[in-house]
Design an enzyme around this catalytic site. Structure first.
Site, PDB file in Angstrom:
ATOM      1  N   ASP A 184       0.858  -1.184   0.000  1.00 34.88           N
ATOM      2  CA  ASP A 184       0.000   0.000   0.000  1.00 34.88           C
ATOM      3  C   ASP A 184       0.892   1.231   0.000  1.00 34.88           C
ATOM      4  O   ASP A 184       1.599   1.480   0.975  1.00 34.88           O
ATOM      5  CB  ASP A 184      -0.907   0.003   1.241  1.00 34.88           C
ATOM      6  CG  ASP A 184      -1.799   1.232   1.299  1.00 34.88           C
ATOM      7  OD1 ASP A 184      -2.528   1.469   0.322  1.00 34.88           O
ATOM      8  OD2 ASP A 184      -1.748   1.958   2.315  1.00 34.88           O
ATOM      9  N   GLU A 189      -1.833  -1.470  -5.881  1.00 34.39           N
ATOM     10  CA  GLU A 189      -3.106  -0.927  -6.351  1.00 34.39           C
ATOM     11  C   GLU A 189      -2.894  -0.278  -7.718  1.00 34.39           C
ATOM     12  O   GLU A 189      -1.842   0.324  -7.972  1.00 34.39           O
ATOM     13  CB  GLU A 189      -3.644   0.125  -5.380  1.00 34.39           C
ATOM     14  CG  GLU A 189      -4.091  -0.432  -4.041  1.00 34.39           C
ATOM     15  CD  GLU A 189      -4.485   0.676  -3.086  1.00 34.39           C
ATOM     16  OE1 GLU A 189      -5.626   0.652  -2.607  1.00 34.39           O
ATOM     17  OE2 GLU A 189      -3.655   1.564  -2.822  1.00 34.39           O
ATOM     18  N   ASP A 228      -2.698   1.212   7.137  1.00 33.30           N
ATOM     19  CA  ASP A 228      -2.026   0.923   5.878  1.00 33.30           C
ATOM     20  C   ASP A 228      -1.677  -0.556   5.746  1.00 33.30           C
ATOM     21  O   ASP A 228      -1.719  -1.117   4.637  1.00 33.30           O
ATOM     22  CB  ASP A 228      -0.758   1.778   5.743  1.00 33.30           C
ATOM     23  CG  ASP A 228      -1.068   3.266   5.673  1.00 33.30           C
ATOM     24  OD1 ASP A 228      -2.182   3.612   5.224  1.00 33.30           O
ATOM     25  OD2 ASP A 228      -0.211   4.075   6.059  1.00 33.30           O
TER      26      ASP A 228
END
Length: 333
Positions: free
Chosen positions: A153, A237, A317
């Protein structure tokens, strides 16, 4: 580029690369100085113009803000390409690179060249440094595939959080040099246009920007190398950085961390290292509980994930990184 613009303005049509190359032949007769430049470099300029205009027409067709390609004068045209090594445009001679129509140029190779050299691009940086970049064709020999998996992340408080709980600190390269850059830019704005003082001040500003960019790229290379050496599957992501930068409060910080650069560099290193990179949909990765799967809404200021359904409490996170890893594994079945 006006020979491309005129047919568009008068007849609403685009001319082909073949037509522009025929025009180039005529130009060389009208302007003898063009004969001092290697022929394939001139042809490559035509290819660049053709690609820029094709992108322009594609944007027009899709309804985007097209932005007509800008003319590049001698101060802004900062690279040229020899597109075919086998045609004799360039070759190595000891520690020198022979460039047709230019001569022998001493080069310092920062690493040995592997494979067959296909093209050679010479580039001038904004601070006046010269670099040469080769594209090569070779058969990779990737390392054995590793079984380890990690979800990552990326963020602003920490540059990245791994699903195993490790954090990579945010180096904040731009923020570190922000005051020096602002001072240099103020001095530049005070100098008169076209004066030697302004030219000198512009070079100082360019040096600071170059230093920031070099540090950022070096960090991306070193960090990505550590990741691909450790993990066989790396999941990020698939972020829409352009949309995220429209937030005026976060735009500068997002540009500073350069997530896209980091992910791109990681992908480029992964195959040879026996790894591969997966991009997953970022929707709800921060809101979903990695323990029970329920949605736990939280604002950006809330840094701890606390699930009222299953009782899981952990760093926000890391929770997102675990969800990212899970999505990556699901995408592989």
């Amino acid at each position: 580029m006006h020979y491309e613009r005129t047919p568009w303005e008068q007849e609403q049509r685009s001319i082909s690369l073949y037509e522009t190359n025929k025009i180039l032949t005529q130009w060389k007769q009208d302007r003898p100085e063009l004969k001092q430049v290697y022929a394939q470099i001139l042809q490559n300029v035509q290819v660049r113009v053709d690609l820029a205009l094709k992108a322009f027409f594609r944007r027009v067709k899709s309804g985007e803000a097209p932005g007509y390609p800008r003319f590049k004068g001698k101060d802004r045209y900062d690279s040229f390409t020899y597109p075919q090594a086998e045609k004799g445009g360039f070759k190595f001679a000891g520690d020198s690179l022979h460039l047709s129509k230019i001569g022998d140029v001493r080069v310092v190779l920062h690493r040995p060249i592997e494979g067959t050299i296909k093209t050679c691009t010479v580039r001038r940086s904004s601070t006046g440094k010269w670099y040469v970049c080769f594209s090569v064709e070779y058969e990779p020999s990737p390392a054995p595939r590793k079984e380890t998996v990690v979800g990552i992340d990326v963020g602003l408080e920490s540059f990245a959080t791994l699903s195993n709980g490790e954090k990579i600190e945010n180096p904040r390269f731009f923020r570190t040099d922000e005051k020096a850059l602002a001072k240099a830019q103020r001095k530049l704005s005070k100098e008169g246009k076209g004066t030697p003082e302004r030219k000198k001040a512009r070079k100082i500003v360019a040096h600071i920007h170059e230093r920031i960019a070099n540090r950022r790229l070096n960090f991306a290379h070193q960090t990505s190398r550590q990741l691909v050496d450790r993990f066989g599957t790396i999941v990020f992501e698939d972020l829409n950085i352009t949309t995220m930068q429209k937030n005026p409060h976060l735009a500068k910080s997002i540009a500073d961390v350069a997530w896209n650069m980091f992910i791109t560099v990681t992908k480029s290193k992964a195959e040879d290292a026996g790894s591969h990179v997966i991009l997953v949909n970022p929707r709800n990765t921060s809101q979903q509980c990695s323990g029970c799967g329920m949605i736990v809404a939280k604002t950006l200021s809330v840094r701890v994930h606390s699930c009222p359904h299953c009782g899981l409490v952990m760093d926000r996170d890391r929770n997102a990184a675990i969800n990212i890893m899970r999505l990556g594994l699901q995408s592989q079945g």
